[in-house]
Design a protein around this motif. Structure first.
Motif, PDB file in Angstrom:
ATOM      1  N   ASN A  86      62.902  87.242   5.116  1.00  0.00           N
ATOM      2  CA  ASN A  86      62.102  86.052   4.814  1.00  0.00           C
ATOM      3  C   ASN A  86      62.931  84.977   4.110  1.00  0.00           C
ATOM      4  OD1 ASN A  86      60.027  87.516   5.894  1.00  0.00           O
ATOM      5  ND2 ASN A  86      58.765  87.554   4.055  1.00  0.00           N
ATOM      6  N   MET A  87      64.113  84.722   4.645  1.00  0.00           N
ATOM      7  CA  MET A  87      65.036  83.781   4.036  1.00  0.00           C
ATOM      8  C   MET A  87      65.487  82.740   5.050  1.00  0.00           C
ATOM      9  SD  MET A  87      65.572  84.686   0.837  1.00  0.00           S
ATOM     10  CE  MET A  87      67.066  83.758   0.465  1.00  0.00           C
ATOM     11  N   VAL A  88      65.734  81.541   4.541  1.00  0.00           N
ATOM     12  CA  VAL A  88      66.384  80.506   5.325  1.00  0.00           C
ATOM     13  C   VAL A  88      67.517  79.937   4.473  1.00  0.00           C
ATOM     14  CG1 VAL A  88      64.779  78.689   4.588  1.00  0.00           C
ATOM     15  CG2 VAL A  88      66.047  78.436   6.725  1.00  0.00           C
ATOM     16  N   TYR A  89      68.601  79.572   5.151  1.00  0.00           N
ATOM     17  CA  TYR A  89      69.809  79.144   4.463  1.00  0.00           C
ATOM     18  C   TYR A  89      70.296  77.806   5.032  1.00  0.00           C
ATOM     19  CZ  TYR A  89      69.832  84.185   3.584  1.00  0.00           C
ATOM     20  OH  TYR A  89      69.485  85.465   3.249  1.00  0.00           O
ATOM     21  N   LEU A  90      71.031  77.098   4.203  1.00  0.00           N
ATOM     22  CA  LEU A  90      71.749  75.919   4.677  1.00  0.00           C
ATOM     23  C   LEU A  90      73.177  76.019   4.158  1.00  0.00           C
ATOM     24  CD1 LEU A  90      71.476  73.234   6.263  1.00  0.00           C
ATOM     25  CD2 LEU A  90      71.202  72.102   4.044  1.00  0.00           C
ATOM     26  N   GLN A  91      74.099  76.277   5.066  1.00  0.00           N
ATOM     27  CA  GLN A  91      75.520  76.298   4.728  1.00  0.00           C
ATOM     28  C   GLN A  91      76.059  74.887   4.923  1.00  0.00           C
ATOM     29  OE1 GLN A  91      77.503  78.830   3.500  1.00  0.00           O
ATOM     30  NE2 GLN A  91      79.067  77.238   3.302  1.00  0.00           N
ATOM     31  N   MET A  92      76.626  74.334   3.870  1.00  0.00           N
ATOM     32  CA  MET A  92      77.107  72.956   3.903  1.00  0.00           C
ATOM     33  C   MET A  92      78.618  72.955   3.675  1.00  0.00           C
ATOM     34  SD  MET A  92      74.072  71.093   1.738  1.00  0.00           S
ATOM     35  CE  MET A  92      74.418  71.992   0.223  1.00  0.00           C
ATOM     36  N   ASN A  93      79.357  72.531   4.669  1.00  0.00           N
ATOM     37  CA  ASN A  93      80.816  72.466   4.594  1.00  0.00           C
ATOM     38  C   ASN A  93      81.274  71.016   4.695  1.00  0.00           C
ATOM     39  OD1 ASN A  93      80.881  75.299   4.565  1.00  0.00           O
ATOM     40  ND2 ASN A  93      80.985  75.391   6.797  1.00  0.00           N
ATOM     41  N   SER A  94      82.512  70.799   4.321  1.00  0.00           N
ATOM     42  CA  SER A  94      83.101  69.447   4.387  1.00  0.00           C
ATOM     43  C   SER A  94      82.180  68.416   3.758  1.00  0.00           C
ATOM     44  CB  SER A  94      83.398  69.082   5.845  1.00  0.00           C
ATOM     45  OG  SER A  94      84.270  70.013   6.433  1.00  0.00           O
ATOM     46  N   LEU A  95      81.715  68.731   2.586  1.00  0.00           N
ATOM     47  CA  LEU A  95      80.735  67.856   1.930  1.00  0.00           C
ATOM     48  C   LEU A  95      81.339  66.505   1.569  1.00  0.00           C
ATOM     49  CD1 LEU A  95      78.957  70.558  -0.174  1.00  0.00           C
ATOM     50  CD2 LEU A  95      77.788  68.946   1.313  1.00  0.00           C
ATOM     51  N   LYS A  96      80.480  65.500   1.652  1.00  0.00           N
ATOM     52  CA  LYS A  96      80.871  64.117   1.369  1.00  0.00           C
ATOM     53  C   LYS A  96      80.013  63.577   0.227  1.00  0.00           C
ATOM     54  CE  LYS A  96      81.654  63.350   6.323  1.00  0.00           C
ATOM     55  NZ  LYS A  96      81.289  62.497   7.485  1.00  0.00           N
ATOM     56  N   PRO A  97      80.497  62.574  -0.492  1.00  0.00           N
ATOM     57  CA  PRO A  97      79.667  61.991  -1.554  1.00  0.00           C
ATOM     58  C   PRO A  97      78.301  61.524  -1.060  1.00  0.00           C
ATOM     59  CG  PRO A  97      81.920  61.262  -1.797  1.00  0.00           C
ATOM     60  CD  PRO A  97      81.868  62.030  -0.506  1.00  0.00           C
ATOM     61  N   GLU A  98      78.221  61.076   0.168  1.00  0.00           N
ATOM     62  CA  GLU A  98      76.933  60.619   0.697  1.00  0.00           C
ATOM     63  C   GLU A  98      75.956  61.760   0.988  1.00  0.00           C
ATOM     64  OE1 GLU A  98      79.999  59.839   1.848  1.00  0.00           O
ATOM     65  OE2 GLU A  98      79.991  59.646   4.051  1.00  0.00           O
ATOM     66  N   ASP A  99      76.410  62.999   0.852  1.00  0.00           N
ATOM     67  CA  ASP A  99      75.494  64.137   0.960  1.00  0.00           C
ATOM     68  C   ASP A  99      74.747  64.395  -0.355  1.00  0.00           C
ATOM     69  OD1 ASP A  99      78.025  65.751   2.898  1.00  0.00           O
ATOM     70  OD2 ASP A  99      76.178  64.837   3.653  1.00  0.00           O
ATOM     71  N   THR A 100      75.115  63.678  -1.398  1.00  0.00           N
ATOM     72  CA  THR A 100      74.460  63.842  -2.689  1.00  0.00           C
ATOM     73  C   THR A 100      72.985  63.499  -2.589  1.00  0.00           C
ATOM     74  OG1 THR A 100      76.471  63.386  -3.952  1.00  0.00           O
ATOM     75  CG2 THR A 100      74.369  62.997  -5.067  1.00  0.00           C
ATOM     76  N   ALA A 101      72.140  64.437  -2.990  1.00  0.00           N
ATOM     77  CA  ALA A 101      70.693  64.264  -2.888  1.00  0.00           C
ATOM     78  C   ALA A 101      70.000  65.486  -3.489  1.00  0.00           C
ATOM     79  CB  ALA A 101      70.265  64.113  -1.424  1.00  0.00           C
TER      80      ALA A 101
ATOM     81  N   TRP B 144      56.517  73.359   0.785  1.00  0.00           N
ATOM     82  CA  TRP B 144      57.752  72.806   0.241  1.00  0.00           C
ATOM     83  C   TRP B 144      58.273  73.649  -0.909  1.00  0.00           C
ATOM     84  CZ3 TRP B 144      60.109  68.600   2.421  1.00  0.00           C
ATOM     85  CH2 TRP B 144      59.359  67.896   3.359  1.00  0.00           C
ATOM     86  N   GLY B 145      59.608  73.749  -0.947  1.00  0.00           N
ATOM     87  CA  GLY B 145      60.247  74.328  -2.116  1.00  0.00           C
ATOM     88  C   GLY B 145      60.291  73.323  -3.248  1.00  0.00           C
ATOM     89  N   GLN B 146      60.855  73.770  -4.366  1.00  0.00           N
ATOM     90  CA  GLN B 146      60.840  72.944  -5.576  1.00  0.00           C
ATOM     91  C   GLN B 146      61.929  71.881  -5.606  1.00  0.00           C
ATOM     92  OE1 GLN B 146      62.141  75.951  -5.340  1.00  0.00           O
ATOM     93  NE2 GLN B 146      63.715  76.339  -6.902  1.00  0.00           N
ATOM     94  N   GLY B 147      62.876  71.968  -4.684  1.00  0.00           N
ATOM     95  CA  GLY B 147      63.973  71.015  -4.661  1.00  0.00           C
ATOM     96  C   GLY B 147      65.142  71.492  -5.504  1.00  0.00           C
ATOM     97  N   THR B 148      66.338  71.149  -5.041  1.00  0.00           N
ATOM     98  CA  THR B 148      67.539  71.498  -5.783  1.00  0.00           C
ATOM     99  C   THR B 148      68.564  70.374  -5.631  1.00  0.00           C
ATOM    100  OG1 THR B 148      69.184  73.240  -6.145  1.00  0.00           O
ATOM    101  CG2 THR B 148      68.624  72.756  -3.878  1.00  0.00           C
ATOM    102  N   GLN B 149      69.232  70.049  -6.708  1.00  0.00           N
ATOM    103  CA  GLN B 149      70.176  68.942  -6.697  1.00  0.00           C
ATOM    104  C   GLN B 149      71.523  69.391  -6.125  1.00  0.00           C
ATOM    105  OE1 GLN B 149      69.748  65.569  -7.821  1.00  0.00           O
ATOM    106  NE2 GLN B 149      71.751  65.321  -6.829  1.00  0.00           N
ATOM    107  N   VAL B 150      72.034  68.580  -5.215  1.00  0.00           N
ATOM    108  CA  VAL B 150      73.404  68.734  -4.711  1.00  0.00           C
ATOM    109  C   VAL B 150      74.139  67.441  -5.033  1.00  0.00           C
ATOM    110  CG1 VAL B 150      74.846  68.939  -2.658  1.00  0.00           C
ATOM    111  CG2 VAL B 150      72.805  70.366  -2.904  1.00  0.00           C
ATOM    112  N   THR B 151      75.240  67.570  -5.760  1.00  0.00           N
ATOM    113  CA  THR B 151      76.047  66.409  -6.127  1.00  0.00           C
ATOM    114  C   THR B 151      77.469  66.630  -5.639  1.00  0.00           C
ATOM    115  OG1 THR B 151      74.690  66.020  -8.094  1.00  0.00           O
ATOM    116  CG2 THR B 151      76.844  64.937  -8.000  1.00  0.00           C
ATOM    117  N   VAL B 152      77.946  65.670  -4.850  1.00  0.00           N
ATOM    118  CA  VAL B 152      79.299  65.749  -4.305  1.00  0.00           C
ATOM    119  C   VAL B 152      80.120  64.634  -4.942  1.00  0.00           C
ATOM    120  CG1 VAL B 152      80.722  65.799  -2.233  1.00  0.00           C
ATOM    121  CG2 VAL B 152      78.351  66.620  -2.147  1.00  0.00           C
ATOM    122  N   SER B 153      81.141  65.010  -5.665  1.00  0.00           N
ATOM    123  CA  SER B 153      81.981  64.025  -6.344  1.00  0.00           C
ATOM    124  C   SER B 153      83.163  63.635  -5.456  1.00  0.00           C
ATOM    125  CB  SER B 153      82.483  64.581  -7.671  1.00  0.00           C
ATOM    126  OG  SER B 153      83.299  65.713  -7.449  1.00  0.00           O
ATOM    127  N   SER B 154      83.574  62.395  -5.600  1.00  0.00           N
ATOM    128  CA  SER B 154      84.678  61.898  -4.763  1.00  0.00           C
ATOM    129  C   SER B 154      86.023  62.134  -5.428  1.00  0.00           C
ATOM    130  CB  SER B 154      84.480  60.407  -4.498  1.00  0.00           C
ATOM    131  OG  SER B 154      84.391  59.706  -5.720  1.00  0.00           O
TER     132      SER B 154
END
Length: 119
Positions: free
Chosen positions: A76-91, A109-119
């Protein structure tokens, strides 16, 4: 209906990777399409990737080739693998679910989680 609890996310440098996870409970998980959305400050919430109950995937053009959505119906899981992250992926990233039949919207909906990509 399903309840969704997210984990993962955080701060990463540009070019790095992160994996988001979303645990579902409640109804039969394979009956639900799942997706990841994201919302940057001052912007709309946009669909990033989706996966049907039987594993058919779709992606926003901005993440194709970099992000991968996957699900494990036995866990009962879903995943998002994020590679080659860019600053514009911050959300803030949200896991979402809908009954996998025509006419049903993203009701869960889930509760949300912050992803921050620094340049």
């Amino acid at each position: 209906q399903v309840q969704l609890v997210q984990s993962g996310g955080g701060l990463v440098q540009a070019g790095g990777s992160l994996r988001l996870s979303c645990a579902a409970s409640g109804d039969t998980f394979s009956n639900y399409g799942m997706a990841w959305f994201r919302q940057a400050p001052g912007k709309d919430r946009d669909l990033v990737a989706g996966i049907t109950g039987i594993g058919e995937r779709s992606y926003a053009d901005s993440v194709k080739g970099r992000f991968t959505i996957a699900r494990d119906n036995t866990k009962n899981m879903v995943y998002l693998q994020m590679n080659s992250l860019k600053p514009e992926d911050t959300a803030v990233y949200y896991c979402a679910g809908r009954y996998d039949r025509p006419g049903y919207g993203w009701a869960y909906w889930g509760q949300g989680t912050q992803v921050t990509v620094s340049s």
